[in-house]
Design a protein around this motif. Structure first.
Motif, PDB file in Angstrom:
ATOM      1  N   VAL A 160     -43.039  -3.387  52.154  1.00  0.00           N
ATOM      2  CA  VAL A 160     -42.806  -2.332  51.161  1.00  0.00           C
ATOM      3  C   VAL A 160     -41.318  -2.042  51.020  1.00  0.00           C
ATOM      4  O   VAL A 160     -40.793  -1.951  49.931  1.00  0.00           O
ATOM      5  CB  VAL A 160     -43.565  -1.046  51.534  1.00  0.00           C
ATOM      6  CG1 VAL A 160     -43.148   0.094  50.639  1.00  0.00           C
ATOM      7  CG2 VAL A 160     -45.060  -1.278  51.398  1.00  0.00           C
TER       8      VAL A 160
ATOM      9  N   PHE B 122     -42.056 -10.697  46.245  1.00  0.00           N
ATOM     10  CA  PHE B 122     -41.938  -9.404  45.604  1.00  0.00           C
ATOM     11  C   PHE B 122     -40.859  -9.410  44.531  1.00  0.00           C
ATOM     12  O   PHE B 122     -41.001  -8.766  43.509  1.00  0.00           O
ATOM     13  CB  PHE B 122     -41.677  -8.310  46.631  1.00  0.00           C
ATOM     14  CG  PHE B 122     -42.950  -7.870  47.299  1.00  0.00           C
ATOM     15  CD1 PHE B 122     -43.229  -8.223  48.597  1.00  0.00           C
ATOM     16  CD2 PHE B 122     -43.899  -7.154  46.604  1.00  0.00           C
ATOM     17  CE1 PHE B 122     -44.416  -7.841  49.189  1.00  0.00           C
ATOM     18  CE2 PHE B 122     -45.092  -6.767  47.198  1.00  0.00           C
ATOM     19  CZ  PHE B 122     -45.348  -7.114  48.504  1.00  0.00           C
TER      20      PHE B 122
ATOM     21  N   SER C 250     -42.066 -10.798  41.317  1.00  0.00           N
ATOM     22  CA  SER C 250     -42.954  -9.926  40.572  1.00  0.00           C
ATOM     23  C   SER C 250     -42.205  -8.747  39.969  1.00  0.00           C
ATOM     24  O   SER C 250     -42.821  -7.844  39.444  1.00  0.00           O
ATOM     25  CB  SER C 250     -44.061  -9.393  41.484  1.00  0.00           C
ATOM     26  OG  SER C 250     -44.543 -10.408  42.313  1.00  0.00           O
TER      27      SER C 250
ATOM     28  N   ILE D 117     -43.681   6.389  47.704  1.00  0.00           N
ATOM     29  CA  ILE D 117     -43.772   4.929  47.757  1.00  0.00           C
ATOM     30  C   ILE D 117     -44.008   4.339  46.377  1.00  0.00           C
ATOM     31  O   ILE D 117     -44.205   3.132  46.242  1.00  0.00           O
ATOM     32  CB  ILE D 117     -44.902   4.475  48.700  1.00  0.00           C
ATOM     33  CG1 ILE D 117     -46.246   5.033  48.213  1.00  0.00           C
ATOM     34  CG2 ILE D 117     -44.615   4.912  50.130  1.00  0.00           C
ATOM     35  CD1 ILE D 117     -47.428   4.400  48.905  1.00  0.00           C
TER      36      ILE D 117
ATOM     37  N   THR E  33     -43.599   2.565  42.929  1.00  0.00           N
ATOM     38  CA  THR E  33     -42.694   1.475  42.598  1.00  0.00           C
ATOM     39  C   THR E  33     -43.091   0.894  41.245  1.00  0.00           C
ATOM     40  O   THR E  33     -44.106   1.278  40.672  1.00  0.00           O
ATOM     41  CB  THR E  33     -42.726   0.394  43.696  1.00  0.00           C
ATOM     42  OG1 THR E  33     -41.782  -0.617  43.371  1.00  0.00           O
ATOM     43  CG2 THR E  33     -44.097  -0.236  43.818  1.00  0.00           C
ATOM     44  N   GLY E  34     -42.279  -0.024  40.745  1.00  0.00           N
ATOM     45  CA  GLY E  34     -42.626  -0.746  39.529  1.00  0.00           C
ATOM     46  C   GLY E  34     -42.757   0.154  38.308  1.00  0.00           C
ATOM     47  O   GLY E  34     -42.067   1.168  38.169  1.00  0.00           O
ATOM     48  N   VAL E  35     -43.680  -0.235  37.447  1.00  0.00           N
ATOM     49  CA  VAL E  35     -43.873   0.467  36.189  1.00  0.00           C
ATOM     50  C   VAL E  35     -44.360   1.899  36.423  1.00  0.00           C
ATOM     51  O   VAL E  35     -44.007   2.835  35.685  1.00  0.00           O
ATOM     52  CB  VAL E  35     -44.873  -0.323  35.307  1.00  0.00           C
ATOM     53  CG1 VAL E  35     -45.351   0.507  34.153  1.00  0.00           C
ATOM     54  CG2 VAL E  35     -44.223  -1.594  34.806  1.00  0.00           C
ATOM     55  N   GLU E  36     -45.164   2.095  37.478  1.00  0.00           N
ATOM     56  CA  GLU E  36     -45.655   3.430  37.776  1.00  0.00           C
ATOM     57  C   GLU E  36     -44.487   4.361  38.095  1.00  0.00           C
ATOM     58  O   GLU E  36     -44.457   5.511  37.651  1.00  0.00           O
ATOM     59  CB  GLU E  36     -46.612   3.364  38.971  1.00  0.00           C
ATOM     60  CG  GLU E  36     -47.292   4.685  39.261  1.00  0.00           C
ATOM     61  CD  GLU E  36     -48.030   4.689  40.591  1.00  0.00           C
ATOM     62  OE1 GLU E  36     -48.176   3.622  41.214  1.00  0.00           O
ATOM     63  OE2 GLU E  36     -48.445   5.783  41.013  1.00  0.00           O
TER      64      GLU E  36
ATOM     65  N   GLU F  39     -42.677   5.384  34.995  1.00  0.00           N
ATOM     66  CA  GLU F  39     -43.434   6.436  34.306  1.00  0.00           C
ATOM     67  C   GLU F  39     -43.141   7.801  34.938  1.00  0.00           C
ATOM     68  O   GLU F  39     -42.921   8.790  34.240  1.00  0.00           O
ATOM     69  CB  GLU F  39     -44.928   6.108  34.403  1.00  0.00           C
ATOM     70  CG  GLU F  39     -45.764   6.738  33.304  1.00  0.00           C
ATOM     71  CD  GLU F  39     -47.243   6.415  33.449  1.00  0.00           C
ATOM     72  OE1 GLU F  39     -47.711   6.210  34.581  1.00  0.00           O
ATOM     73  OE2 GLU F  39     -47.935   6.390  32.434  1.00  0.00           O
TER      74      GLU F  39
ATOM     75  N   ARG G  41     -42.240   7.512  29.159  1.00  0.00           N
ATOM     76  CA  ARG G  41     -41.949   6.078  29.252  1.00  0.00           C
ATOM     77  C   ARG G  41     -42.802   5.306  28.258  1.00  0.00           C
ATOM     78  O   ARG G  41     -42.362   4.370  27.634  1.00  0.00           O
ATOM     79  CB  ARG G  41     -42.221   5.628  30.690  1.00  0.00           C
ATOM     80  CG  ARG G  41     -42.186   4.143  30.907  1.00  0.00           C
ATOM     81  CD  ARG G  41     -40.786   3.593  30.793  1.00  0.00           C
ATOM     82  NE  ARG G  41     -40.735   2.178  31.136  1.00  0.00           N
ATOM     83  CZ  ARG G  41     -41.008   1.198  30.291  1.00  0.00           C
ATOM     84  NH1 ARG G  41     -41.356   1.469  29.056  1.00  0.00           N
ATOM     85  NH2 ARG G  41     -40.930  -0.064  30.695  1.00  0.00           N
ATOM     86  N   PHE G  42     -44.065   5.709  28.146  1.00  0.00           N
ATOM     87  CA  PHE G  42     -44.978   5.065  27.200  1.00  0.00           C
ATOM     88  C   PHE G  42     -45.560   6.146  26.308  1.00  0.00           C
ATOM     89  O   PHE G  42     -46.170   7.078  26.788  1.00  0.00           O
ATOM     90  CB  PHE G  42     -46.122   4.371  27.930  1.00  0.00           C
ATOM     91  CG  PHE G  42     -45.676   3.398  28.955  1.00  0.00           C
ATOM     92  CD1 PHE G  42     -45.771   3.682  30.297  1.00  0.00           C
ATOM     93  CD2 PHE G  42     -45.147   2.171  28.585  1.00  0.00           C
ATOM     94  CE1 PHE G  42     -45.364   2.785  31.255  1.00  0.00           C
ATOM     95  CE2 PHE G  42     -44.744   1.263  29.532  1.00  0.00           C
ATOM     96  CZ  PHE G  42     -44.843   1.566  30.872  1.00  0.00           C
TER      97      PHE G  42
ATOM     98  N   LEU H 203     -48.258   6.864  23.738  1.00  0.00           N
ATOM     99  CA  LEU H 203     -49.450   6.341  23.093  1.00  0.00           C
ATOM    100  C   LEU H 203     -49.929   7.252  21.965  1.00  0.00           C
ATOM    101  O   LEU H 203     -50.892   6.932  21.281  1.00  0.00           O
ATOM    102  CB  LEU H 203     -50.582   6.186  24.125  1.00  0.00           C
ATOM    103  CG  LEU H 203     -50.356   5.142  25.212  1.00  0.00           C
ATOM    104  CD1 LEU H 203     -51.519   5.136  26.181  1.00  0.00           C
ATOM    105  CD2 LEU H 203     -50.200   3.763  24.598  1.00  0.00           C
TER     106      LEU H 203
ATOM    107  N   ASN I 255     -40.748  -1.820  18.188  1.00  0.00           N
ATOM    108  CA  ASN I 255     -39.900  -2.680  19.006  1.00  0.00           C
ATOM    109  C   ASN I 255     -39.620  -4.003  18.319  1.00  0.00           C
ATOM    110  O   ASN I 255     -38.700  -4.719  18.684  1.00  0.00           O
ATOM    111  CB  ASN I 255     -40.581  -2.958  20.355  1.00  0.00           C
ATOM    112  CG  ASN I 255     -40.470  -1.782  21.294  1.00  0.00           C
ATOM    113  OD1 ASN I 255     -39.377  -1.284  21.513  1.00  0.00           O
ATOM    114  ND2 ASN I 255     -41.594  -1.327  21.814  1.00  0.00           N
TER     115      ASN I 255
END
Lengths: 265, 157
Positions: B18, B40, B43, B61, B63-66, B69, B79-80, B82, B101
């Motif tokens: 991690v 990692f 990805s 903890i 990470t990434g797209v979460e 957000e 961030r998104f 909808l 976009n």
């Protein structure tokens, strides 16, 4: 990959596990039929198939944990989709149990002349519902309370307490399974004792199987909580396990009231 | 088993996966650590999630797209997005601006408020030309805010 994705969804990378799972299901079904009709190799094929299914479950869900906890793909809408998915799965399981309850009530509300036109049928020595079955009811209810305790501990950030609460949940469920197993061995009737035996053991048997599944799910959650995967705001894996535990609990309550209590009079 | 001081082998192995691996001046990383680094990083694992000491920030903890957000949310931004675009009824002089976009976007017009609402009419809005809804004559114009090109042209897969 430096391009940031423009949408909040998770487009999963190609995976071999769905194929492996399908092959495992194929092997299990064909092997199962072969085994039941005493064809050579049936038992082996069935065991191979079941092993493949168990392995698929392990690697597939391990990958989901990697994608979510370690790679961060589970945004809010992804989680929402998983929530819908789990709810719909549990609804489908309710339908499954509905079938066995239907079978039970079909035979018990209008008992045929062959069984003495009474329920329980003539000659069946029913279990006293207020013995082990009632104790099991209290055990499962306590297990449900413990999982709620664990949830509140996770929400409040008491990580160690959450592990303890999950351990309590699991221990209670294991005790339930142990007592049910003992009841099965000691029962004065078997699955082949007419319609009573069939409905009793199929309904309670599938329930017990679901308790074991739920217990395994909770054990995985306990390990993940110990490793720190769950946060105060994001712990859907745990919530799914808790929903499943509550569902199993509700099914037991229906079983106790209709099969053990009403069906025993 | 539950002491926080001494960790089990499994816990240590997973913790190593991690936290962003550091490159010490000392001996090179072990083969196992290097392979997890490669996996990692391939990805898109974000290096900014943790302080060099291994301490966690307010997002824990995540990470990434979460994490993106959550970071946007803490700044009051999205961030998104909808939600369907909202705005005043588009006219020839002041068309309804639809952001995209890419160089084109599929748009659904449901008309004005209240009685002026109609069943959703779908069309593809292209860069450089306005489009008039055939039902309520609302005028739309595309505003390119991203890399442009055909939709999906900038994705690697």
């Amino acid at each position: 990959m430096s391009v940031s994705q423009k949408h909040p969804y998770h487009l999963v990378d190609p995976s071999p596990w769905p194929l492996l799972g399908s092959l495992g299901a194929l092997a299990s079904t064909i092997g199962g039929v072969m085994y039941m009709h005493s064809f050579t190799g049936g038992g082996t094929l069935l065991s191979l198939g079941l092993g493949m299914i168990l392995y698929t479950m392990f690697v597939w869900w391990r990958d989901v944990i990697r994608e979510s906890t370690y790679e961060g793909h589970h945004t809010f809408v992804v989680q929402l989709g998983l929530r819908y998915g789990m709810i719909l799965f549990i609804v489908s399981e309710v339908m499954f149990f509905l079938a066995f309850f239907w079978a039970f009530f079909h035979s018990s509300l209008a008992p045929t002349v062959e069984i003495g036109a009474i329920w329980p049928p003539k000659g069946i020595d029913v279990l006293n519902p207020w013995g082990i079955p009632f104790l099991n009811t209290l055990i499962l209810l306590s297990s449900g309370a413990a999982v709620t305790w664990a949830h509140h501990a996770i929400l409040a950030g008491f990580k160690k307490q959450a592990v303890y609460a999950l351990v309590a949940t699991i221990l209670l469920a294991l005790v339930f399974t142990g007592f049910q197993g003992m009841e099965y061995v000691e029962a004065p009737f078997t699955i082949s004792d007419g319609i009573y035996g069939s409905t009793f053991f199929l309904a309670t048997g599938f329930h017990g199987f679901h308790v074991i599944i739920g217990t395994i799910f909770l054990i995985i959650c306990a390990i993940r909580q110990y490793l720190g995967h769950f946060t105060q705001t994001h712990h859907f894996g745990f919530e799914a396990a808790a929903w499943y535990r509550h569902f199993v609990d509700v099914v037991w309550l229906f079983l106790f009231v209709s099969i053990y209590w009403w069906g025993g009079n | 088993m539950l002491r926080t001081a001494g960790r089990s082998l499994l816990s240590r192995a997973l913790h190593r996966a991690v936290v962003v691996p550091q490159h010490p001046a000392g001996p090179p990383p072990t083969a196992a650590l290097m392979s997890s680094q490669r996996w990692f990083n391939a990805s898109g694992f974000r290096a900014g999630s943790h302080a060099p000491s291994g301490a966690l920030d307010e997002f824990g903890i995540a990470t990434g797209v979460e994490r993106e957000e959550l970071e946007y949310q803490s700044q009051g931004k999205k961030r998104f997005d909808l939600d369907p675009p909202r705005g005043p009824f588009g006219t020839k002089e002041a068309p309804a601006i639809i952001e995209s976009n890419y160089d084109e976007r599929i748009v659904g017009c449901s008309g004005g408020l209240g009685e002026d609402e109609h069943d959703v009419t779908w069309f593809t809005l292209e860069k450089g030309q306005t489009h008039e809804c055939p039902v309520c004559t609302q005028v739309f114009e595309l505003k390119v805010i991203g890399p442009g090109g055909k939709p999906g042209s900038d994705e690697h897969h």
